[in-house]
Design a protein around this motif. Structure first.
Motif, short mmCIF file in Angstrom:
data_model
loop_
_atom_site.label_atom_id
_atom_site.label_comp_id
_atom_site.label_asym_id
_atom_site.label_seq_id
_atom_site.Cartn_x
_atom_site.Cartn_y
_atom_site.Cartn_z
N GLY A 78 0.61 -1.70 -0.33
CA GLY A 78 0.27 -0.13 -0.07
C GLY A 78 0.49 0.89 -0.08
O GLY A 78 0.60 2.37 -0.84
N GLU A 79 1.54 1.49 0.72
CA GLU A 79 2.93 2.40 0.41
C GLU A 79 3.79 2.34 -0.87
O GLU A 79 2.94 3.59 -0.99
CB GLU A 79 4.07 2.08 1.85
CG GLU A 79 3.51 2.32 3.31
CD GLU A 79 4.67 1.90 4.08
OE1 GLU A 79 5.69 2.19 3.75
OE2 GLU A 79 4.96 0.96 4.96
N PHE A 80 3.71 1.38 -1.01
CA PHE A 80 4.50 1.83 -2.74
C PHE A 80 3.28 2.51 -2.91
O PHE A 80 3.68 3.08 -4.18
CB PHE A 80 4.82 0.00 -2.58
CG PHE A 80 5.21 0.09 -4.03
CD1 PHE A 80 6.26 0.41 -4.94
CD2 PHE A 80 4.20 -0.15 -5.98
CE1 PHE A 80 6.93 0.22 -5.81
CE2 PHE A 80 5.24 -0.01 -6.86
CZ PHE A 80 5.66 0.19 -7.64
N THR B 148 9.59 0.59 6.48
CA THR B 148 8.38 0.77 5.61
C THR B 148 8.88 1.48 4.85
O THR B 148 8.62 2.20 3.23
CB THR B 148 7.34 0.04 6.03
OG1 THR B 148 6.62 0.75 6.14
CG2 THR B 148 7.41 -1.69 6.06
N ASN B 149 8.89 3.12 5.83
CA ASN B 149 8.06 3.70 4.45
C ASN B 149 10.00 5.09 4.04
O ASN B 149 9.14 5.24 2.84
CB ASN B 149 8.25 5.29 5.26
CG ASN B 149 6.40 5.12 6.41
OD1 ASN B 149 6.47 5.89 7.16
ND2 ASN B 149 6.20 4.01 6.09
N PRO B 150 10.64 4.51 4.27
CA PRO B 150 11.45 4.91 3.69
C PRO B 150 12.73 4.06 2.32
O PRO B 150 12.64 4.61 1.49
CB PRO B 150 13.26 5.16 5.07
CG PRO B 150 12.85 4.30 6.03
CD PRO B 150 10.98 4.48 6.30
N ALA B 151 11.95 2.80 3.43
CA ALA B 151 12.55 1.48 1.74
C ALA B 151 11.23 1.97 1.46
O ALA B 151 11.48 1.60 -0.52
CB ALA B 151 12.32 0.64 2.77
N HIS C 178 13.14 -3.40 8.85
CA HIS C 178 12.80 -2.51 9.26
C HIS C 178 14.46 -2.29 10.23
O HIS C 178 14.79 -1.55 11.17
CB HIS C 178 11.83 -4.08 10.49
CG HIS C 178 12.78 -4.36 10.49
ND1 HIS C 178 12.49 -5.40 9.59
CD2 HIS C 178 13.25 -5.58 11.40
CE1 HIS C 178 13.27 -6.84 10.28
NE2 HIS C 178 14.01 -6.77 11.66
N ILE C 179 15.60 -2.64 9.63
CA ILE C 179 16.52 -2.33 10.49
C ILE C 179 17.55 -1.45 9.27
O ILE C 179 18.07 -0.54 9.77
CB ILE C 179 17.37 -4.38 10.47
CG1 ILE C 179 16.49 -4.93 11.10
CG2 ILE C 179 18.82 -3.57 10.68
CD1 ILE C 179 16.91 -5.13 11.96
N ARG C 180 17.37 -1.54 8.07
CA ARG C 180 18.03 -1.34 7.24
C ARG C 180 17.28 -0.05 6.46
O ARG C 180 17.61 0.73 5.57
CB ARG C 180 18.49 -2.73 6.31
CG ARG C 180 19.97 -2.17 5.16
CD ARG C 180 20.07 -2.77 4.69
NE ARG C 180 21.29 -2.32 3.82
CZ ARG C 180 22.58 -2.38 4.39
NH1 ARG C 180 22.84 -2.46 5.37
NH2 ARG C 180 23.62 -1.86 3.42
N ARG C 181 15.81 0.08 6.99
CA ARG C 181 14.89 1.15 6.01
C ARG C 181 15.42 1.68 4.81
O ARG C 181 15.20 0.74 3.74
CB ARG C 181 15.77 2.65 7.14
CG ARG C 181 15.29 2.15 8.59
CD ARG C 181 15.83 3.39 9.87
NE ARG C 181 14.04 4.32 9.50
CZ ARG C 181 13.05 4.67 9.91
NH1 ARG C 181 12.77 3.04 10.83
NH2 ARG C 181 12.84 5.40 9.86
#
Lengths: 483, 451, 483, 451
Positions: free
Chosen positions: C134-136, C166-169, D321-324
């Motif tokens: 959903g974020e994507f 998940t936000n920055p990823a 959750h670790i590497r963002r």
């Protein structure tokens, strides 16, 4: 913690009842309840969590090996449950008209026929709701048969000393006196004693073959001849049918009536104590007396036969037609096994029992009937062990729980001291049997080195051993809130 | 080989240990002449997939009707959680809890069940279940005969307003022990026990009086008067009750001055699906003083070797596996899994939930009866009824009308013609019925009456 | 024991596959497998027993209290499962024609509408299969929006330091650079830092409100103004929607796009790690970009809209239409709660959190933001305890397991040292909260008297604490038979 | 208040502890101007019973057809035990197993799953699942781009024989990172990748080549040649496979000389019901050397403080959750419960069971194609197919024929007209279809062609 201890006044599982409280204006005051019911008031999550956690405190086939003699604790196929729970089956009212009944009636009719086939009987009624009710039906039919012939002198039922307790209890319920006869050294019925016992007062004999001693009575035809000559009938207790399924049929042995424990042989679940189903099968001469309802196939339609169709029937044993949901599971099981699967049940139940018996004997345990072939079960007697170490059959049973194995049946049959009646069933793998031998051997070693440890077992269960005497002396059989 | 785990290597190894050449030789104790030939009726095996399709084809045609039949089996909503949990392997595939230490789940649950049933009935002790309501009545009669030492007659009064199948079952089970069940007639105007008929037995030796509430016709009996009559005449009072209705009706333990001695009934309305009549469960509650004559299993709370509380089967000396021919009953397996479901059902519904279900069922049945008046349909009896009502149709024979309704998918009720009221139907509308369902009943009946 | 260790060559669950092995004569040799698959060969009972017993080694909502911050571990109604598993739903092929689709499509259409209602958005797509997807979808729509306007200079997504990983990823997956901004002392977004960060390079900002710090950012309108003025869009991470359901709507706060975690707020099961469902909602300006398929209601019929109907869509995120079975559970849950039930979720989630926070503070624990109202969750920092006794947040977490309580979320958000993020949810009773306080107080007392004991916890689980470093250094990620 | 346990007494006591006058005041951080008004679309609450009836009415009309559609979602028998166990509360309502000590059930199961998937694919490591097959392909492309340091092009060849929805999904997910998916045409005579088309890229920098097996049309690709091409051209090989077929087809790990680098696909055929397209699960297997670029969760075996073996989530440094922002993917929640079911499914079926299912599906589809020849129905492609086949009907437009079949309750296949073959249908007959079912297809199609 009890569910009542999670209760708070006015707590509700609000999704589960009508959203509003309807008025009962017209209901006169004198009929209305004013006292509290004491039912718990909990949330849906609390109930789900409580009972899910409670379930985890049980042993079960789905989690443990259960070598419980005379109980046939085999795998209960999950598919049979799923199919019995189809909405069309669950939703049908017992008085639904024929147009909404052909699916279930055709299924039950086929079940009647398949059970006739595997038992060698001429007719089957599915209505008894457990083995003991099947026994009742069977003995009641014996009674009705003699009565219909005007043969009123027959007041006794013969029961071997190895029989299940339900046998004599049933005879009593049917108004008969019970005459017990002994077992011979080989575990067979003592024929001499039987000869002395039979006579014009004999209504019938109740037998299990193979018996609860785990051996097949080779002289069954002779027994049948003796009883029949005396004018009595033969009742077959189907508890051990698993041993001979597809191998030899009670009807062919000479039995006049049989009950089957569908929750044993046909793998419907034991459910922590039922529901079972105790279908009865009969030979030609007992056909008119079968309990109603029966399912008949007339042309294209199936219908229920009731008292009007069957005037000589012993009548009705339940309000409707027995434990239909259980019958459905047995039907599904039989269809999945099929013709050849029936005798495979006996094959592998017997293979497992004989293998386990040999291995336990090799490990130093004493078989009650070492000279006999085991059937689907066999007996180990721990008399010597109890004498030498003080560790009893009950102690072994409790200690087995710590090995993750359910105890075998203990202290039954009554005539073998310190006995374990062991029935592995055909659905257990060789590894499970080997694990049982290993556990028994380990307990034996412990018994020699540290008998007190075994006396204190189990250690891994929610509770240690219980004070059962106290429970019976001061019965606490319902929870009451602390005042 | 479905459900059999053995590989050929294992079979060979096991036979070697046994010292047998093949499996067949393990059956050498069976005389050759007796050995079975091939089975005739059992068909070839099917896979789970194949049986699944077969069973779906069997279940489908029996489904889909809108049901207004009660008559001893009642359609109620069962929370999804109930059977989800009851069919967990640990409950579903467990044995009778003889090994208490390995069965605390089932044992505690039954203890809770017993507590709930005593709460509902207002009595002191409940067993762990009997087969169904009808056979429970039979067991209650046998128990009353054992208990009532003041009575020698072995005669039990059973009102005609008790479910006919219950009466038939009780007769089938008790008659061999010389017990006579005497039918007590009802007052046809009000549909409940005729006090005059009862008075006829004032001077007789009666072992027990059976009292249904609500009775088979849905009518409420004057339970207080009947209970007091029994007490005054040294007869035990056996109540036959629908346990759901006890959420709102006076419990048997509070009937009359002394209360009922034994209460039995069918637990089906508390969590068992209709399922063509079973499995349901029978329940039995009684006074503590009577416990040693009560049949069936009983769970008690005790303590273990560490003093920790827990649960065991108790007072087993009443039972067949200990007492054999002198047992209180031959019952062994009972209806454990249905009791499991029912206990979870009662815990989830709670007192308020059950009261709402009972009240909605009461209201729906009364509303339906009112809606039907314009069609010329009237209650057969003047007595107050609860959630089931005998209705007289404006025709001589109700059976073809019900058939026409069924053809439209509405099961209009139990044909009272089966027991002598050819123009009448016993109708039940539980909480499962909506306004639209009631209207559908009305419309369907209207059409069926016209055609 | 692993399932592979129950395996024996040629053992089979024979009821579960076709009874005979069909020929594949026509299949050329070059396509045929010759190597073994290594799949286990077990009986049906062995599989059932193995996995039933494995299940018992899990904590779960149905068995334990699970105060896991940011995860919303509330009761998953069994009824929602039962209804989603109706055969009509399970059996429908995703490409079934419209005539066999109206039931499911009408249901999904109503779900779209209800989710629009509770979020204040103009359109919803149900297709994303988890929150992260959903974020994507959300960030991809932001990208598509700017692209459609020819606004190509926007290369950055702003993310607060307290955000979920998940936000920055996600921003990276969408081709954006991530700009992190700090949190102020009250747990709100640092407005000064935001002012510095925004600009013509800003594509958008990803926010959770309430934030993962368990506080509601009171200046959300100001933030929205700042970002919008700079030409950026606001993304709402719906992980904490449970806190505000029916109270305040992301659309009304100024957000342009939101994903919802239906497996949190709408109580579909977490399932040990999914399947989730991450429906996205958008404001008017992002409507054209919603991922397909969408469900449309046209006259009497419902139908799926695809790329051809929605040419500006960001496209398709799964082969079919997302995790439909999960969507059904959410729909059922929403219908059971109803209009008034929605805001009750926020009411009681917040009541529980504030009560628990107060009681823990009274028991001596340090709240991360004592000056702030807790939302549906709050943070305890064990920095002082760790310094004084050496017992860390992780030690508390592990020791809680011995009290039958799942650990709260630990060491997240990253900016609070030694933190426990605690979210009790609305479905837990006061007793469960009180039990948690008692357990925490007991651990605190133990930490003073016997810190080593806590360091060694847990003691009551299938395993003690694991060596995770070793696991990562020498990964053993599949079983191989001993040679 | 459904699912909320609070009583008024408790609410009062809790507010007193908080020091708040009422619940509403707990929301005082929310600016008044933002507070919601009443909801408009969410209707009033229904009880479980009411929703149950509603949902039955929704499920019923979509049921009952005889389905011959495959196209990425396959109807197979799932043993009843599978979902019975998977929906046990302990699996169903558990969280992601971050607390390893309290999650050994889920963790061990995933370890077993990983082992099974590596066994099926012939590769060395499997993750714990991705969302579905289509998004797994996207992740595989991203992973290949990270892995292939020799290639700078970010160009990936994707045959037209890959499922069109997979191609669309992969494009939607990867294009923002500057990755180009180039469509590789098929040979229309045989229905698989055209070697000449591939040869056109011999001199190009290609990051990865995607190879489906069986492909979307059911045709078997010449996987060995394609894999060898990739190896020879420094491209990574991404296999897209139906995992059920791997019970009998050469696994990706054994394709060509070197094997595939990454295998992905949809786990649906291994225990997930059709369910309108989800939840299924995506899987991904690769070489151990690539593990640190693999997205998704991974379970490893380790030992605890007592030296006892057990299972943990491992190599989490790859995860968000670790590497963002530097994580291999943003994936967090995956498809755990479906993986649970699938693992149980594979354990019950075993290698022989899955091979039988695959073989029966192969045989049924081939038998159906043969039975249809007399109607003038022929395979579109000459290539060998597995359990799905593209058939050309003797009409210009297949869509109305399929509609007529559907009206008789037979779903005749996937309309290939959607992707440019208006006279063709993609048909799949799995092991669930009997002889009678196949005949019903033939008869229904014959009628549909006539009318």
């Amino acid at each position: 913690m009890l569910i009542f201890e999670h209760s708070k006044p006015q707590r509700r599982a609000a999704a589960q009842a009508p959203l509003t409280h309807a008025s009962m204006n017209g209901l006169p005051e004198r009929f209305r309840r004013t006292s509290a019911t004491g039912l718990p008031e909990v949330s849906e999550l609390q109930a789900v969590r409580h009972y899910t956690r409670l379930s985890q405190k049980n042993f079960s086939i789905d989690t443990q090996f259960y070598p419980l003699g005379s109980c046939t604790m085999k795998y209960n196929p999950r598919g049979a449950n799923a199919m019995a729970m189809l909405p069309g089956f669950l939703g049908r009212h017992p008085y639904a008209p024929e147009a909404f009944s052909q699916g279930i009636l055709s299924t039950l009719f086929e079940l009647q026929q398949m059970l006739e086939d595997v038992t060698g009987m001429r007719g089957v009624s599915l209505t008894p709701m457990a083995g003991a009710q099947g026994e009742f039906a069977g003995v009641a039919m014996i009674r009705a048969y003699h009565a219909a012939r005007g043969d009123t002198a027959r007041t006794e039922i013969i029961v071997p000393d190895a029989a299940h307790g339900t046998n004599p209890a049933t005879a009593t319920m049917c108004g008969y006196a019970v005459r017990e006869i002994p077992t011979d050294a080989d575990g067979d019925v003592d024929l001499a004693a039987l000869r002395l016992a039979v006579g014009p007062h004999t209504a019938g004999i109740m037998l299990t073959n193979p018996s609860t001693l785990g051996v097949f009575d080779r002289r069954i035809k002779e027994i049948a001849g003796l009883v029949h000559e005396a004018g009595g009938l033969l009742y077959y207790d189907g508890a051990n049918l698993n041993a001979i399924l597809g191998k030899v049929r009670p009807g062919d042995m000479g039995f006049d009536v049989i009950h089957m424990n569908l929750h044993k042989t046909f793998s419907t679940p034991h459910g922590g104590g039922g529901p079972g189903a105790g279908a009865v099968g009969v030979s030609q001469r007992l056909l008119p007396f079968l309990p109603v309802p029966l399912v008949a196939h007339e042309g294209e339609r199936y219908r229920l036969l009731d008292e009007q169709d069957r005037p000589q029937s012993i009548g009705r044993l339940s309000a409707f037609m027995g434990n239909v949901g259980v019958l459905l599971r047995a039907y599904v099981y039989m269809r999945m096994l099929g013709r050849e699967g029936m005798s495979r049940v006996a094959d592998f139940a017997t293979l497992n029992a004989n293998y386990l018996a040999k291995r336990l004997a090799a490990a130093g345990f004493t078989l009650a009937y070492p000279q006999r072939r085991a059937t689907h079960e066999f007996i180990v007697t721990l008399k010597r062990e109890a004498r030498e170490t003080g560790v009893t059959a009950m102690d072994y049973a409790k200690r087995l729980l710590d090995f993750g194995i359910h105890a075998p049946t203990t202290y039954f049959p009554l005539l073998v001291p310190e006995c374990l009646l062991i029935e592995p069933t055909e659905t257990e793998a060789k590894e499970a049997l080997d694990g049982f031998v290993d556990a028994m051997a380990a307990i034996r070693a412990e018994a020699a080195s540290d008998p007190a440890k075994i006396k204190g077992a189990p250690y891994t269960q929610p509770n240690r051993r219980f004070d059962e005497v106290r429970a019976a002396r001061e019965p606490d059989v319902r929870w009451r809130p602390a005042v | 080989m479905p459900f059999i785990p053995h590989t050929q290597d294992e079979i060979d190894a096991m036979l070697a240990v046994i010292g047998a050449p093949d499996i067949e030789s393990l059956f050498d104790d069976i005389p050759a002449a007796l050995r079975s030939g091939p089975l005739k009726t059992v068909p070839d095996a099917l896979s789970e997939m194949q049986v699944g399709r077969l069973m779906q084809s069997r279940a489908a045609p029996d489904a889909g009707a809108l049901n207004f039949i009660g008559a001893g089996a009642y359609e109620h909503h069962i929370p999804a959680a109930v059977w989800d949990i009851a069919t967990r392997g640990e409950f579903y595939s467990a044995y009778t809890p003889y090994q208490a230490e390995a069965s605390q789940g089932t044992l505690q649950l039954i203890y809770e069940f017993q507590t709930m049933l005593t709460g509902l009935t207002g009595l002191e002790v409940s067993n762990a279940s009997l087969y169904d309501g009808a056979s429970a009545l039979a067991e209650a009669v046998l128990m009353a005969v054992r208990l009532n030492r003041k009575s020698r007659s072995r005669r039990v009064l059973v009102p005609a307003s008790v479910h006919p199948a219950y009466r038939a079952t009780a007769h089938a089970i008790v008659h061999a022990q010389g017990i006579e069940l005497i039918e007590l007639p009802i007052d046809p105007a009000v549909g409940r026990v005729d006090p005059a008929a009862l008075a006829a037995y004032d001077a007789e030796d009666i072992t027990a009086l059976v009292v249904p509430q609500p009775n088979f016709y849905g009518v409420l009996e004057e339970v207080d008067a009947l209970t007091d009559w029994a007490a005054a005449h040294n007869a035990l009072l056996i109540a036959v009750v629908n346990p759901l209705t006890l959420a709102v009706l006076t419990p048997p333990g509070e009937w009359g001055a002394a209360g009922a001695d034994i209460a039995v009934g069918d637990g089906q309305p508390l969590g068992a699906p209709l399922s063509s009549g079973g499995p349901y469960y029978g329940f039995m509650c009684t006074r503590m003083a009577h416990v040693r004559q009560m049949p069936g299993r009983l769970v008690g709370r005790s303590i273990d070797a560490d003093g920790k509380p827990g649960f065991v089967l108790t007072l087993q000396a009443r039972e067949q596996h200990i007492r054999r021919s002198k047992a209180t009953s031959n019952i062994c397996t009972n209806q454990g899994l249905v009791v499991t479901a029912s206990t979870i059902h009662m815990a989830i519904l709670g007192p308020d939930g059950l009261a709402r279900v009972a009240a909605a069922s009461y209201a729906n049945t009364h509303a339906l009866a009112e809606k039907l008046r314009p069609l010329g349909v009237e209650p057969v009896f003047a007595g107050d009824y609860f959630h089931e009502v005998a209705l007289r149709l404006p025709v001589a024979n109700a059976a073809p009308v019900l058939e026409r309704m069924a053809a439209e998918g509405v099961l209009g009720g139990y044909e009272l013609g089966r027991i002598g009221w050819p123009d009448a139907v016993l109708v039940c509308a539980t909480e499962t019925k909506t306004e639209e369902d009631l209207q559908r009943y009305v419309d369907t009946l209207a059409r069926a009456l016209r055609s």
